[in-house]
Scaffold this motif. Structure first.
Motif, PDB file in Angstrom:
ATOM      1  N   GLN A   4      -2.702  -6.676   3.895  1.00 16.97           N
ATOM      2  CA  GLN A   4      -1.640  -5.682   3.441  1.00 16.97           C
ATOM      3  C   GLN A   4      -0.768  -5.222   4.625  1.00 16.97           C
ATOM      4  OE1 GLN A   4      -3.191  -2.927   0.673  1.00 16.97           O
ATOM      5  NE2 GLN A   4      -3.479  -4.464  -0.919  1.00 16.97           N
ATOM      6  N   LEU A   5      -1.550  -4.863   5.449  1.00 22.14           N
ATOM      7  CA  LEU A   5      -0.696  -4.401   6.804  1.00 22.14           C
ATOM      8  C   LEU A   5       0.024  -5.436   7.434  1.00 22.14           C
ATOM      9  CD1 LEU A   5      -0.462  -1.746   8.237  1.00 22.14           C
ATOM     10  CD2 LEU A   5      -2.226  -2.406   9.741  1.00 22.14           C
ATOM     11  N   VAL A   6      -0.614  -6.776   7.554  1.00 26.54           N
ATOM     12  CA  VAL A   6       0.225  -7.709   8.022  1.00 26.54           C
ATOM     13  C   VAL A   6       1.373  -8.174   7.249  1.00 26.54           C
ATOM     14  CG1 VAL A   6       0.051 -10.204   8.564  1.00 26.54           C
ATOM     15  CG2 VAL A   6      -1.911  -8.750   9.399  1.00 26.54           C
ATOM     16  N   THR A   7       1.261  -8.119   5.941  1.00 27.90           N
ATOM     17  CA  THR A   7       2.456  -8.412   5.053  1.00 27.90           C
ATOM     18  C   THR A   7       3.504  -7.337   5.195  1.00 27.90           C
ATOM     19  OG1 THR A   7       0.923  -9.196   3.394  1.00 27.90           O
ATOM     20  CG2 THR A   7       3.119  -8.631   2.676  1.00 27.90           C
ATOM     21  N   ILE A  53      -2.802   1.187   4.543  1.00 24.06           N
ATOM     22  CA  ILE A  53      -3.720   2.301   5.126  1.00 24.06           C
ATOM     23  C   ILE A  53      -4.831   2.826   3.880  1.00 24.06           C
ATOM     24  CG2 ILE A  53      -3.672   4.364   6.194  1.00 24.06           C
ATOM     25  CD1 ILE A  53      -2.521   2.023   7.726  1.00 24.06           C
ATOM     26  N   PHE A  54      -4.205   2.905   2.837  1.00 21.82           N
ATOM     27  CA  PHE A  54      -5.041   3.583   1.918  1.00 21.82           C
ATOM     28  C   PHE A  54      -6.246   2.447   1.617  1.00 21.82           C
ATOM     29  CE2 PHE A  54      -6.831   4.007  -2.568  1.00 21.82           C
ATOM     30  CZ  PHE A  54      -6.754   5.104  -2.689  1.00 21.82           C
ATOM     31  N   SER A  55      -6.203   1.035   1.770  1.00 16.44           N
ATOM     32  CA  SER A  55      -7.158   0.059   1.571  1.00 16.44           C
ATOM     33  C   SER A  55      -8.106   0.378   2.634  1.00 16.44           C
ATOM     34  CB  SER A  55      -6.674  -1.136   1.374  1.00 16.44           C
ATOM     35  OG  SER A  55      -5.793  -1.228   0.220  1.00 16.44           O
ATOM     36  N   LEU A  56      -7.711   0.416   4.079  1.00 16.30           N
ATOM     37  CA  LEU A  56      -8.273   0.479   5.011  1.00 16.30           C
ATOM     38  C   LEU A  56      -9.285   1.839   5.051  1.00 16.30           C
ATOM     39  CD1 LEU A  56      -5.932  -0.557   7.980  1.00 16.30           C
ATOM     40  CD2 LEU A  56      -7.813  -1.834   7.021  1.00 16.30           C
ATOM     41  N   VAL A  57      -8.750   2.821   4.733  1.00 11.03           N
ATOM     42  CA  VAL A  57      -9.603   3.866   4.453  1.00 11.03           C
ATOM     43  C   VAL A  57     -10.541   3.811   3.360  1.00 11.03           C
ATOM     44  CG1 VAL A  57      -9.558   6.669   4.249  1.00 11.03           C
ATOM     45  CG2 VAL A  57      -7.862   5.313   5.615  1.00 11.03           C
ATOM     46  N   GLY A  58     -10.291   3.233   2.505  1.00 12.02           N
ATOM     47  CA  GLY A  58     -11.216   3.220   1.252  1.00 12.02           C
ATOM     48  C   GLY A  58     -12.536   1.901   1.586  1.00 12.02           C
ATOM     49  N   GLY A  59     -12.422   1.388   2.641  1.00 10.50           N
ATOM     50  CA  GLY A  59     -13.352   0.548   3.010  1.00 10.50           C
ATOM     51  C   GLY A  59     -12.992  -0.876   2.742  1.00 10.50           C
ATOM     52  N   GLY A  60     -12.117  -1.271   1.986  1.00 14.05           N
ATOM     53  CA  GLY A  60     -11.500  -2.772   1.964  1.00 14.05           C
ATOM     54  C   GLY A  60     -10.700  -3.060   3.233  1.00 14.05           C
ATOM     55  N   THR A  61     -11.424  -3.109   4.171  1.00 13.49           N
ATOM     56  CA  THR A  61     -10.867  -3.734   5.489  1.00 13.49           C
ATOM     57  C   THR A  61      -9.949  -5.079   5.489  1.00 13.49           C
ATOM     58  OG1 THR A  61     -12.830  -2.615   6.733  1.00 13.49           O
ATOM     59  CG2 THR A  61     -11.466  -4.049   7.977  1.00 13.49           C
ATOM     60  N   SER A  62     -10.709  -6.135   5.037  1.00 11.96           N
ATOM     61  CA  SER A  62     -10.080  -7.314   4.791  1.00 11.96           C
ATOM     62  C   SER A  62      -8.629  -7.333   4.040  1.00 11.96           C
ATOM     63  CB  SER A  62     -11.009  -8.456   4.190  1.00 11.96           C
ATOM     64  OG  SER A  62     -11.421  -8.186   2.937  1.00 11.96           O
ATOM     65  N   ALA A  63      -8.723  -6.650   2.990  1.00 14.00           N
ATOM     66  CA  ALA A  63      -7.695  -6.421   1.811  1.00 14.00           C
ATOM     67  C   ALA A  63      -6.555  -5.430   2.748  1.00 14.00           C
ATOM     68  CB  ALA A  63      -7.867  -5.879   0.659  1.00 14.00           C
ATOM     69  N   GLY A  64      -7.107  -4.323   3.415  1.00 15.18           N
ATOM     70  CA  GLY A  64      -5.928  -3.515   3.930  1.00 15.18           C
ATOM     71  C   GLY A  64      -5.367  -4.173   5.317  1.00 15.18           C
ATOM     72  N   LEU A  65      -6.113  -4.862   5.950  1.00 12.52           N
ATOM     73  CA  LEU A  65      -5.523  -5.786   7.138  1.00 12.52           C
ATOM     74  C   LEU A  65      -4.521  -6.860   6.478  1.00 12.52           C
ATOM     75  CD1 LEU A  65      -8.525  -6.370   9.553  1.00 12.52           C
ATOM     76  CD2 LEU A  65      -6.452  -4.696   9.684  1.00 12.52           C
ATOM     77  N   ALA A 116       4.401  -0.280   1.108  1.00 11.49           N
ATOM     78  CA  ALA A 116       3.414  -1.240   1.374  1.00 11.49           C
ATOM     79  C   ALA A 116       2.269  -0.931   2.585  1.00 11.49           C
ATOM     80  CB  ALA A 116       4.113  -2.550   1.743  1.00 11.49           C
ATOM     81  N   ILE A 117       3.075  -0.170   3.498  1.00 12.93           N
ATOM     82  CA  ILE A 117       2.268   0.598   4.584  1.00 12.93           C
ATOM     83  C   ILE A 117       1.344   1.434   4.243  1.00 12.93           C
ATOM     84  CG2 ILE A 117       2.269   1.923   6.613  1.00 12.93           C
ATOM     85  CD1 ILE A 117       4.828   0.433   7.658  1.00 12.93           C
ATOM     86  N   TYR A 118       1.665   2.305   3.315  1.00 15.05           N
ATOM     87  CA  TYR A 118       0.896   3.134   2.539  1.00 15.05           C
ATOM     88  C   TYR A 118      -0.247   2.703   1.712  1.00 15.05           C
ATOM     89  CZ  TYR A 118      -0.866   6.986  -0.548  1.00 15.05           C
ATOM     90  OH  TYR A 118      -1.854   7.689  -1.422  1.00 15.05           O
ATOM     91  N   ARG A 119       0.151   1.507   1.284  1.00 11.10           N
ATOM     92  CA  ARG A 119      -1.137   0.738   0.493  1.00 11.10           C
ATOM     93  C   ARG A 119      -2.063   0.404   1.315  1.00 11.10           C
ATOM     94  NH1 ARG A 119      -0.187  -0.534  -5.030  1.00 11.10           N
ATOM     95  NH2 ARG A 119       1.782  -0.033  -5.715  1.00 11.10           N
TER      96      ARG A 119
END
Length: 464
Positions: free
Chosen positions: A419-422, A405-417, A400-403
């Protein structure tokens, strides 16, 4: 004044003093100890408390065990103060003069066999073990060799990654790839640790190596033999990150916070956040370099038919047992850790099938593991903390942490945050569930005496 001496003994000493044949006795305190005896007992207790804290015991357990040992040694007015890097033990000596001993916690290592021995020593001290014997047994315990060689401990971390890969739905080839990546991580991190590199940079290096291996696997995947099958890089790197997450003191920080030891809890929580940030930086840096080089990772994977719950339970048991081996646990602790890992995986699987979310499922599983571990592990002379910490390892949110971080690096800031909170919510649910289970299991513990009860009650009342 002479409560612990027989009248005949002191009549003989008084006659010797009057005759000038013996020096006057030292003043004796309320517990019947002379000033020298009180100092010896205080030093032994402080060293024991330092060893317990450095081995991973919670602040509440260290305080309770030290006070229990102080009562057994005759130090009736003892106070213990812990602030994560230091232990301060104070007592009243002869003529109620204050005595204080301070020990600095310099090194923290995972040695579950040593931790179990320290728990036994603390309970023996509470039953009246002499201070000299406490000191002798403590020195022998701290100097004894570990039950395994270092390479066996490293192999435990490798087995953890392979079994977690199976738990996440990977094939045998994925498990082997995760084991090889973790083996490389163990070699590199061990070398960096010997050179004194801070733990933060070790986490950065470990996460970067795992992610770099995923990029290399993505590039070389089309050229691998067909019989190997599909090797999803996300599963490989996620399994490796679980091995890096397992060493963080999530349970200890949560228990210290709930027990009212906020200074120690804050320090442990900040250390956990800092080391997790190292993982984030390592993953993000390598993913960004990969994207700049035209190598884009995909999070989608198709492991085929999901494994039945019994297979996942077996993988969870192996993951918990191998992590116990990596922490130099004894044979009984390894067996109990395997049972706890199987229980946690089964409970989380059932809760998921009932429609609960990841955090709720992890919390329910951790609650049951903490309850059973703290309530029954002492019968086999194994600290409940060891069993519960190892038992929740299969549920750590590495993928879940890897997913996220991947979303954050790929530009999906809201989705990445999100997922990181989850992911962090799952980690906190694990820690809080174990802690609540430990508190709920107190009525099952016959050895939970009045001193430990008083410490727990005072810690909880401090919050209101």
């Amino acid at each position: 004044m002479f409560s612990r001496a027989t009248p005949a003994r002191w009549r003989t000493r008084l006659a010797e003093i009057v005759a000038g044949e013996a020096p006057a006795p030292e003043p004796v305190g309320e517990g019947g100890l002379t000033q020298t005896e009180a100092l010896e007992a205080l030093e032994a207790l402080a060293r024991m408390a330092e060893a317990l804290l450095s081995a991973g015991a919670s602040a509440a357990d260290v305080t309770a065990l030290t006070l229990r040992a102080a009562a057994g040694a005759g130090l009736l007015h003892t106070q213990v103060d812990i602030n994560y890097t230091a232990v301060l033990v104070s007592t009243a000596g002869a003529d109620r003069l204050p005595l204080t001993s301070v020990r600095v916690v310099k090194v923290r290592t995972s040695d579950y066999t040593r931790l179990a021995g320290l728990y036994d020593l603390a309970h023996a001290a509470g039953d009246g073990l002499p201070p000299a014997e406490i000191d002798t047994r403590l020195r022998r315990l701290l100097s004894q060799r570990r039950p395994y060689r270092p390479w066996i401990s490293a192999a435990g971390g490798v087995g953890l990654a392979a079994s977690v890969a199976v738990t996440l739905g990977g094939t045998l080839a994925v498990a082997v790839a995760a084991a090889l990546v973790t083996c490389l991580l163990q070699v590199v991190l061990s070398s960096l640790n010997r050179r004194g590199l801070p733990a933060f940079f070790q986490q950065v290096a470990g996460a970067a190596i795992a992610t770099a291996c995923a990029l290399a696997l993505l590039v070389t995947g089309p050229h691998l033999p067909p019989w190997i099958g599909d090797l999803p890089p996300s599963l490989v790197v996620g399994s490796g990150i679980v091995a890096l997450l397992a060493g963080l003191s999530l349970v200890g920080s949560a228990e210290d916070a709930i027990s009212g030891f906020y200074v120690t809890a804050g320090a442990r929580a900040f250390e956990t956040v800092l080391l997790t940030t190292g993982l984030v930086l390592g993953i993000a840096g390598v993913l960004d370099l990969g994207q700049r080089a035209g190598i884009t990772l995909s999070l989608s994977f198709s492991p085929g038919q999901p494994y039945p719950l019994p297979v996942q339970v077996l993988a969870g048991a192996v993951a918990a047992s191998t992590w116990a081996v990596s922490g130099y646990a004894g044979s009984r602790a390894v067996l109990l850790a395997g049972l706890a890992g199987a229980t946690a995986t089964a409970t989380a699987g059932v809760c998921t099938q009932l429609g609960l979310g990841p955090a709720a499922s992890a919390g329910a599983a951790a609650l049951l593991v903490g309850f059973l571990a703290e309530g029954t592990a002492w019968r086999w002379r194994v600290p409940g903390l060891v069993v519960s910490v190892c038992g929740i390892v299969p549920l750590l949110p590495g993928l879940a942490i890897y997913r996220a971080i991947f979303s954050l690096v790929g530009g999906g800031t809201s989705a990445g945050l999100a997922q990181l909170v989850t992911a962090f919510g799952t980690a906190l649910a694990l820690a809080a569930g174990v802690t609540l289970g430990e508190f709920c299991s107190q009525p099952l513990r016959r050895e939970f005496d009045r001193i430990e009860q008083r410490v727990r009650r005072r810690s909880l009342n401090r919050q209101f």
